[in-house]
Design a protein around this motif. Structure first.
Motif, short mmCIF file in Angstrom:
data_model
loop_
_atom_site.label_atom_id
_atom_site.label_comp_id
_atom_site.label_asym_id
_atom_site.label_seq_id
_atom_site.Cartn_x
_atom_site.Cartn_y
_atom_site.Cartn_z
N ALA A 297 0.85 -1.19 0.00
CA ALA A 297 0.00 0.00 0.00
C ALA A 297 0.88 1.23 0.00
O ALA A 297 2.09 1.15 0.26
N VAL A 298 0.27 2.39 -0.29
CA VAL A 298 0.99 3.66 -0.24
C VAL A 298 1.26 3.99 1.23
O VAL A 298 0.35 3.98 2.06
N ALA A 299 2.52 4.29 1.55
CA ALA A 299 2.92 4.56 2.93
C ALA A 299 3.46 5.97 3.05
O ALA A 299 4.20 6.45 2.19
N ILE A 300 3.05 6.65 4.13
CA ILE A 300 3.54 8.00 4.43
C ILE A 300 3.84 8.08 5.92
O ILE A 300 3.38 7.24 6.70
N PRO A 301 4.64 9.07 6.34
CA PRO A 301 4.88 9.23 7.79
C PRO A 301 3.57 9.49 8.54
O PRO A 301 2.74 10.27 8.09
N ALA A 302 3.40 8.83 9.65
CA ALA A 302 2.17 8.99 10.43
C ALA A 302 2.00 10.44 10.89
O ALA A 302 0.88 10.93 11.03
N ALA A 303 3.11 11.16 11.09
CA ALA A 303 3.04 12.54 11.58
C ALA A 303 2.46 13.49 10.55
O ALA A 303 2.08 14.62 10.89
N SER A 304 2.40 13.07 9.29
CA SER A 304 1.91 13.97 8.25
C SER A 304 0.39 14.02 8.16
O SER A 304 -0.16 14.89 7.49
N VAL A 305 -0.29 13.11 8.84
CA VAL A 305 -1.75 13.02 8.75
C VAL A 305 -2.39 13.90 9.82
O VAL A 305 -1.99 13.88 10.98
N MET A 306 -3.42 14.69 9.39
CA MET A 306 -4.16 15.54 10.31
C MET A 306 -5.61 15.08 10.35
O MET A 306 -6.19 14.71 9.32
N PHE A 307 -6.19 15.11 11.54
CA PHE A 307 -7.58 14.69 11.73
C PHE A 307 -8.43 15.92 12.01
O PHE A 307 -8.14 16.70 12.91
N ASP A 308 -9.50 16.10 11.22
CA ASP A 308 -10.36 17.27 11.38
C ASP A 308 -11.78 16.91 10.98
O ASP A 308 -12.01 16.39 9.88
#
Length: 365
Positions: A297-308
């Motif tokens: 799957a496509v992987a990115i740093p967890a810190a880059s995700v924002m929840f809103d």
């Protein structure tokens, strides 16, 4: 009147279009440019395709390595007169662990006294027979018989001495006292005797177990639903209550074959080096076992995700003045990596540090 109605319809279409844009993953935003000062504060990462990791959280406890211990067994029955160590004590090779009064040991010394007397007598008889034979007074048969009797006495004496050696060797005396000494240096991790105990001849349990504690086992419990997620060789990270900021790493080296009939859990074992002697038997541990799946799957740093507002977003970077807020769907997050099912593709660049500053500027009304 018609103009007003047309305006309302157009407004509704705009609202619908805006809603559709959010569903496709791109939020309508303002144009924001990154100046030189802000460029130093942010970090840009690239989405990559990666095998997904699994993570299983378990509880367990520290145990000594049963393949690297010395068990001290009683070689004779008797009564324990004194125990000089306690559970957890560090001992040195040759240190006295316990003193046992034993009738078996006393009997061995009695047999040794008799064997010594028989040996002395047979030796004198052999010397006399040899003298008479060499002077032609007695026959060769008498001399040979005396030699055989002497050899038998030597063998009997050696047998008794070997029995005494097995029962402690120089750690015994004629009064029937057996002194139990540590065969190696280490820590007392099991103790099954106390002062006053009687050791029966048919006793098969060890008195002490000594381990150097440089290697330990972590025994963790796995519920039936998670058995397929644990295999030999999987990496494991262990934390303890005693050292909450310290992470110990090891590998699963054994997976149980049966479930506990009461708790319905299966035990897995993790081998762990313990050079600093920080881990002690019976310590409670938290265990995280991880492995990679075949699925990608496509992987990115967890810190880059924002929840809103119940949704997850990232800030996509095209250029300094071309930034985009995009909604993403998350499969799962493992450690510091988040796996994305939609919203990003491999090669997309995203802001992974201080992206909230850009997010607030981009979506600000």
């Amino acid at each position: 009147m018609k103009t007003t109605t047309l305006y309302i319809v157009m407004a509704a279409l705009v609202a619908f279009t805006s809603c559709q844009e959010k569903k496709t993953g791109t939020m309508e935003t303002k144009q924001v440019c990154i100046n030189d000062s802000l460029a130093k504060m942010i970090k840009i990462d690239t989405a990559r395709e990666s095998s997904m990791k699994n993570e299983l959280k378990l509880t367990g406890e520290v145990s000594f390595d049963e393949n690297n211990v010395v068990k001290v067994f009683p070689f004779a029955s008797g009564q324990v007169m004194k125990v000089n160590v306690s559970l957890g004590d560090k001992v040195s090779q040759g240190q006295v662990l316990a003193v046992i009064r034993s009738a078996d040991v006393a009997g061995n010394y009695s047999d040794l006294t008799s064997a010594k007397a028989d040996l002395a007598i047979s030796k004198r008889q052999l010397e006399q027979a040899e003298y008479l034979y060499k002077n032609g007074i007695s026959s060769e048969r008498d001399y040979t018989e005396a030699k055989e009797n002497y050899n038998k006495a030597v063998a009997a004496n050696s047998k008794v001495r070997e029995q005494i050696a097995i029962n402690g060797g120089g750690n015994t005396n004629a009064a029937g006292t057996l002194i139990v000494k540590a065969p190696r240096s280490g820590f007392i991790v099991e103790q099954n005797i106390t002062s006053g105990n009687f050791i029966r001849p048919d006793n098969s349990s060890s008195m002490f177990t000594i381990s150097n504690m440089r290697d330990v086992w972590i025994k963790a419990n796995v519920f039936e639903s998670d058995i397929a997620k644990v295999k030999v060789g999987y990496a494991a990270k262990i934390t303890t209550l005693a050292y909450p900021d310290r992470v110990f790493t090891g590998k699963v080296n054994n997976v149980g074959s049966v479930l506990d009939p009461d708790s319905k859990v299966m035990t897995v074992r993790i081998a762990l080096a313990n050079p600093e002697m920080l881990l002690k038997p019976e310590m409670f541990t938290n265990v995280v076992i991880s492995n990679s799946e075949s699925a990608k799957a496509v992987a990115i740093p967890a810190a880059s995700v924002m929840f809103d507002s119940g949704k997850n977003y990232v800030v996509v970077y095209h250029s300094k003045c071309n930034l985009q807020v995009r909604e993403v769907s998350i499969i799962k997050s493992v450690e510091d990596t988040t796996y994305i099912s939609s919203g990003l593709k491999r090669g997309d660049q995203i802001v992974s540090k201080n992206q909230l500053l850009l997010y607030n500027a981009l979506v600000q009304d």
